[in-house]
Design an enzyme around this catalytic site. Structure first.
Site, PDB file in Angstrom:
ATOM      1  N   THR A  20       0.831  -1.209   0.000  1.00  0.00           N
ATOM      2  CA  THR A  20       0.000   0.000   0.000  1.00  0.00           C
ATOM      3  C   THR A  20       0.859   1.250   0.000  1.00  0.00           C
ATOM      4  OG1 THR A  20      -1.797  -1.127   1.110  1.00  0.00           O
ATOM      5  CG2 THR A  20      -1.742   1.237   1.375  1.00  0.00           C
ATOM      6  N   SER A  73       1.274  -7.668  -0.961  1.00  0.00           N
ATOM      7  CA  SER A  73       1.944  -8.721  -0.185  1.00  0.00           C
ATOM      8  C   SER A  73       1.051  -9.916   0.121  1.00  0.00           C
ATOM      9  CB  SER A  73       2.569  -8.155   1.092  1.00  0.00           C
ATOM     10  OG  SER A  73       1.607  -7.956   2.094  1.00  0.00           O
ATOM     11  N   THR A 106       1.565  -4.412   4.216  1.00  0.00           N
ATOM     12  CA  THR A 106       1.336  -4.744   5.632  1.00  0.00           C
ATOM     13  C   THR A 106       0.803  -6.167   5.834  1.00  0.00           C
ATOM     14  OG1 THR A 106      -0.928  -3.871   5.581  1.00  0.00           O
ATOM     15  CG2 THR A 106       0.822  -2.337   6.241  1.00  0.00           C
ATOM     16  N   ASP A 107       0.152  -6.713   4.787  1.00  0.00           N
ATOM     17  CA  ASP A 107      -0.630  -7.937   5.036  1.00  0.00           C
ATOM     18  C   ASP A 107       0.197  -9.167   5.413  1.00  0.00           C
ATOM     19  OD1 ASP A 107      -2.983  -6.617   4.799  1.00  0.00           O
ATOM     20  OD2 ASP A 107      -3.404  -7.215   2.740  1.00  0.00           O
TER      21      ASP A 107
HETATM   22  C1  SIN Z   1      -0.211  -5.332   0.915  1.00  0.00           C
HETATM   23  O1  SIN Z   1      -0.039  -6.000   1.933  1.00  0.00           O
HETATM   24  O2  SIN Z   1       0.593  -5.330  -0.033  1.00  0.00           O
HETATM   25  C2  SIN Z   1      -1.440  -4.518   0.761  1.00  0.00           C
HETATM   26  C3  SIN Z   1      -1.971  -4.025   2.032  1.00  0.00           C
HETATM   27  C4  SIN Z   1      -1.080  -3.048   2.728  1.00  0.00           C
HETATM   28  O3  SIN Z   1       0.078  -2.826   2.401  1.00  0.00           O
HETATM   29  O4  SIN Z   1      -1.599  -2.434   3.703  1.00  0.00           O
END
Ligand code: SIN
Length: 330
Positions: A20, A73, A106-107
């Site tokens: 993100t 991710s 983050t995921d």
């Molecule tokens: C990801 O994990 O690539 C998408 C979600 C995020 O980064 O918050």
């Protein structure tokens, strides 16, 4: 003289993985409907602000970027982990590199952080950072997280893998994504954060963790192998009300070269009788079964069936990474 000045320049390397933090939405007010992994890591530097970059230059610090991957991710793969580890292994030994920042979604960030914690013996800070708002947002959180991560990467005594998000510094061992939307999406579970970053200052609360990269055979296999390396298949199952073990039964019936199972037991690692029966069958077939708790905090304590199931004192997701690495290390 010029040569002497050149030599004293130190680098902070920023490896881009997507997420993100590099995401774009059609509308600046939309923080949810966006495409992750769109902006290059080189272009993310523009968000840092001229004053910040100038202060780095005044301190003879150069930012070097490299795009290792560009993905959401949720789609993280072993091949990408392998590429990341190989690039980290290179920069970790470069004397002019003070520290390394990794921009990541983050995921699955906690899984990547733990994977690195167990595979790279950090000679310098290795700092994963991220964002919960896309780069196109009216108020993106990525630029501040990147500034904080660069600050940590310059902090020479923290030779470990860390995660920086929303002013908090988490250890790779403890970090966990707790919230799907808020910018302070991460916690350090029971142990608490390592440090807070406040107005460009690091307020350290706990000792920087020591390296746990001791699964040498696993690390070497990953570093040496090409992209066709065979990674052991470790699947995840859970106990819940009316769990009859059918998922494990189906996995065993698939004959899919299953090497391990991580089971998230209820409470202190308890399992329904039917699930336990299927897991016992899996063990007789040579499949390693790792047990942890489905609770958000804590770990399985004093479990009676330790001899059969390998109690793994980690969160559900990290327990799987641990078992994969242990199997690779065997
Ligand atoms: C990801 O994990 O690539 C998408 C979600 C995020 O980064 O918050």
């Amino acid at each position: 003289m010029q040569e002497k000045n050149q030599k004293s320049i130190k680098k902070v390397v920023i490896l881009g993985m997507g997420g993100t933090i590099a995401g774009l939405a059609e509308n600046t007010t939309d923080n949810v409907n966006y495409q992750a992994g769109q902006v290059s890591v080189a272009d993310l530097l523009a968000g840092l602000g001229a004053g910040f970059v100038e202060s780095l230059q005044n301190n003879k610090i150069e930012l070097v970027t490299e795009q290792v991957a560009q993905l959401d991710s949720k789609d993280m793969s072993f091949v990408v982990w392998q590429q990341l580890l190989q690039r980290l292994d290179f920069y970790n030994t470069q004397p002019d590199v003070m520290g390394i920042v990794i921009t990541h979604g983050t995921d699955t960030l906690e899984e990547t952080a733990y994977f690195l914690h167990r595979t790279i013996s950090a000679n310098k800070p290795i700092v994963l950072t991220c964002a919960m708002r896309p780069a196109s947002a009216m108020n993106p959180d990525g630029p501040q997280n990147m500034r904080d991560a660069i600050l940590m990467a310059r902090h020479s005594s923290a030779n470990c893998v860390m995660v920086v998000c929303d002013g908090a510094v988490h250890s790779a061992q403890d970090v966990q994504k707790d919230h799907p939307y808020r910018t302070n999406a991460f916690s350090s579970r029971d142990n608490g954060v390592l440090a807070w970053i406040e107005e460009g200052h690091i307020r350290q609360l706990r000792a920087w963790p020591a390296s746990q990269a001791i699964l040498y055979r696993a690390t070497q296999k990953i570093l040496d192998a090409n992209s066709h390396m065979h990674w052991p298949r470790v699947e995840m199952v859970m106990n819940y009300a009316a769990c009859d073990g059918a998922v494990v039964q189906a996995l065993l019936a698939q004959k899919m070269d299953l090497a391990g199972l991580i089971v998230a037991g209820t409470g202190n690692g308890t399992l329904s009788n039917d699930l336990a029966l299927q897991l016992d069958l899996a063990i007789t077939q040579g499949i390693r079964v790792g047990l942890c708790s489905r609770c958000a905090l804590g770990q399985v304590v004093g479990h009676q069936k330790q001899a059969e199931y390998e109690v793994i004192e980690l969160s559900f997701t990290k327990a799987r990474v641990e078992l994969i690495l242990q199997i690779l290390n065997a």
